[in-house]
Design a protein around this motif. Structure first.
Motif, mmCIF file in Angstrom:
data_model
loop_
_atom_site.group_PDB
_atom_site.id
_atom_site.type_symbol
_atom_site.label_atom_id
_atom_site.label_comp_id
_atom_site.label_asym_id
_atom_site.label_seq_id
_atom_site.Cartn_x
_atom_site.Cartn_y
_atom_site.Cartn_z
ATOM 1 N N SER A 29 -61.602 -65.355 -81.941
ATOM 2 C CA SER A 29 -61.025 -66.105 -80.876
ATOM 3 C C SER A 29 -59.535 -65.783 -80.986
ATOM 4 O O SER A 29 -58.910 -65.791 -79.978
ATOM 5 N N PRO A 59 -54.001 -69.285 -89.142
ATOM 6 C CA PRO A 59 -54.776 -69.530 -88.114
ATOM 7 C C PRO A 59 -55.046 -68.604 -86.931
ATOM 8 O O PRO A 59 -54.168 -67.704 -86.905
ATOM 9 N N PHE A 60 -56.155 -68.674 -86.377
ATOM 10 C CA PHE A 60 -56.330 -67.688 -85.219
ATOM 11 C C PHE A 60 -56.472 -66.170 -85.401
ATOM 12 O O PHE A 60 -55.386 -65.484 -84.802
ATOM 13 N N ASN A 82 -52.841 -75.416 -85.805
ATOM 14 C CA ASN A 82 -54.164 -76.345 -85.584
ATOM 15 C C ASN A 82 -54.024 -77.782 -85.696
ATOM 16 O O ASN A 82 -53.084 -78.318 -86.709
ATOM 17 N N GLU A 99 -60.115 -67.528 -90.860
ATOM 18 C CA GLU A 99 -58.714 -68.303 -91.271
ATOM 19 C C GLU A 99 -58.890 -68.768 -92.422
ATOM 20 O O GLU A 99 -57.771 -68.793 -93.273
ATOM 21 N N GLY A 147 -54.343 -75.035 -81.883
ATOM 22 C CA GLY A 147 -55.934 -75.077 -81.878
ATOM 23 C C GLY A 147 -56.597 -76.519 -82.471
ATOM 24 O O GLY A 147 -55.946 -77.300 -82.650
ATOM 25 N N GLU A 148 -57.835 -76.016 -82.692
ATOM 26 C CA GLU A 148 -58.727 -77.155 -83.418
ATOM 27 C C GLU A 148 -58.738 -76.926 -84.655
ATOM 28 O O GLU A 148 -57.914 -78.057 -85.523
ATOM 29 N N ALA A 149 -59.172 -76.152 -85.333
ATOM 30 C CA ALA A 149 -59.382 -76.076 -86.615
ATOM 31 C C ALA A 149 -59.747 -74.758 -87.102
ATOM 32 O O ALA A 149 -60.398 -74.040 -86.427
ATOM 33 N N PRO A 150 -59.358 -74.390 -88.466
ATOM 34 C CA PRO A 150 -59.383 -72.919 -89.041
ATOM 35 C C PRO A 150 -61.153 -72.677 -88.848
ATOM 36 O O PRO A 150 -61.853 -73.689 -89.189
ATOM 37 N N GLY A 151 -61.540 -71.354 -88.855
ATOM 38 C CA GLY A 151 -62.797 -70.892 -88.981
ATOM 39 C C GLY A 151 -62.958 -70.406 -90.167
ATOM 40 O O GLY A 151 -62.105 -70.160 -91.131
ATOM 41 N N HIS A 203 -60.209 -73.258 -74.823
ATOM 42 C CA HIS A 203 -60.163 -72.657 -76.134
ATOM 43 C C HIS A 203 -60.707 -71.010 -75.953
ATOM 44 O O HIS A 203 -61.518 -70.822 -75.507
HETATM 45 N N1 URA Z 1 -60.315 -71.711 -83.758
HETATM 46 C C1 URA Z 1 -59.274 -72.558 -83.865
HETATM 47 O O1 URA Z 1 -59.031 -73.669 -83.022
HETATM 48 N N2 URA Z 1 -58.414 -72.269 -84.664
HETATM 49 C C2 URA Z 1 -58.501 -71.507 -85.719
HETATM 50 O O2 URA Z 1 -57.251 -71.071 -86.389
HETATM 51 C C3 URA Z 1 -59.446 -70.301 -85.336
HETATM 52 C C4 URA Z 1 -60.234 -70.668 -84.470
#
Ligand code: URA
Length: 274
Positions: free
Chosen positions: A143, A138-139, A165, A132, A125-129, A244
């Motif tokens: 989402s 992650p995730f 991510n 996370e 994925g993209e990046a932690p929120g 996503h």
């Molecule tokens: N969205 C992401 O792309 N990665 C995550 O870990 C959480 C939300």
């Protein structure tokens, strides 16, 4: 709590936060005001010149390093550090010691991966929120729950996927990672995939797809079209960009397309060409 700061202290803090702002880091709280006059001041720090440089000219990379923020090393350095990691544990340890991504300063912790590293499918994925960043996995937020349900719908449980991510630290306020932040993490994300060697790679969202496939097309053009990611010194891995899950939460009407993409992944897993 108000700190007894002198005007000099406040000037130094402002020069530091100026550098943070330039690096895209949000201030967590407004700067405290200088101590009201009348209170005893600490002795002034010795000045190298009678005319102190303006705050902005002191917000230099040297000043940042002196304040304890590592300047990003050249990408070759990051690539060499990542390449030396021969196992996932070593890669995680290398990332823990890596100061090349400024997001590390504001994030609570490194968010590396969850799931089964032996799984046939790796999701990037993209990046932690926020969730996370708190959990260190992650995730795991809304989402992530949708992602789990989507994968579950084609028979993939928690042990059937490995999830990570492109960026390993939470961008402040869940903003999109900048190109510099993505570039600083990319060698580690690529090495991550090279070490896991999944049979299939799922790239969730435009940022993951663009940075791993090194293309500029938007996710609407990329999604559902199989491509290949070739790790350094490794064999090509079939890669499928998908929407996503956070986008699907905002635009549920796109779920039909996401379902098509999942069926395409399932067909490949079942040995059919999709
Ligand atoms: N969205 C992401 O792309 N990665 C995550 O870990 C959480 C939300």
């Amino acid at each position: 709590m108000s700190l007894p700061l002198s005007p000099d202290d406040v000037r130094v803090l402002k020069s530091l936060t100026h550098w943070w702002e330039q690096a895209g880091i949000e201030p967590l709280a407004p700067l405290p005001e200088a101590r009201p006059s009348g209170r005893p001041a600490r002795p002034a720090a010795p000045q190298r010149s009678d005319t102190p440089a303006p705050a902005s000219s002191r917000a230099t990379p040297q000043a940042a390093r002196a304040a304890g923020f590592g300047a990003p090393p050249p990408h070759e350095d990051a690539r060499a550090v990542a390449a030396r990691a021969g196992t996932l544990d070593a890669l995680k340890a290398a990332l823990t010691g890596y100061d090349g991504c400024t997001l590390k300063v504001t994030a609570t912790r490194l968010v590396f991966a969850r799931g089964n590293p032996e799984a046939r499918v790796m999701v990037v994925g993209e990046a932690p929120g926020r969730e996370e960043d708190i959990a260190g996995a992650p995730f795991v937020g809304r989402s992530g729950q949708l992602l789990d349900r989507m994968l579950g719908a084609i028979g993939l449980g928690p042990e059937d996927v490995y999830i990570s991510n492109v960026v390993f630290w939470r961008p402040p306020g869940n903003r999109k990672p900048t190109d510099a932040e993505i570039a600083a993490c990319r060698p580690f994300a690529e090495r991550h995939i090279a070490l896991v060697k999944p049979e299939f790679l799922v790239l969730a969202g435009g940022i993951a797809a663009q940075s791993m496939l090194r293309v500029n097309d938007g996710i609407t053009a990329l999604r559902g079209r199989w491509s290949e990611f070739t790790p350094e010194g490794g064999a090509p891995i079939p890669a499928l960009p998908v929407y996503h899950p956070a986008f699907l939460l905002r635009r549920p009407q796109e779920k039909a397309r996401a379902w098509e993409d999942l069926l395409s992944l399932k067909a490949r897993l079942d040995g059919q060409d999709a």
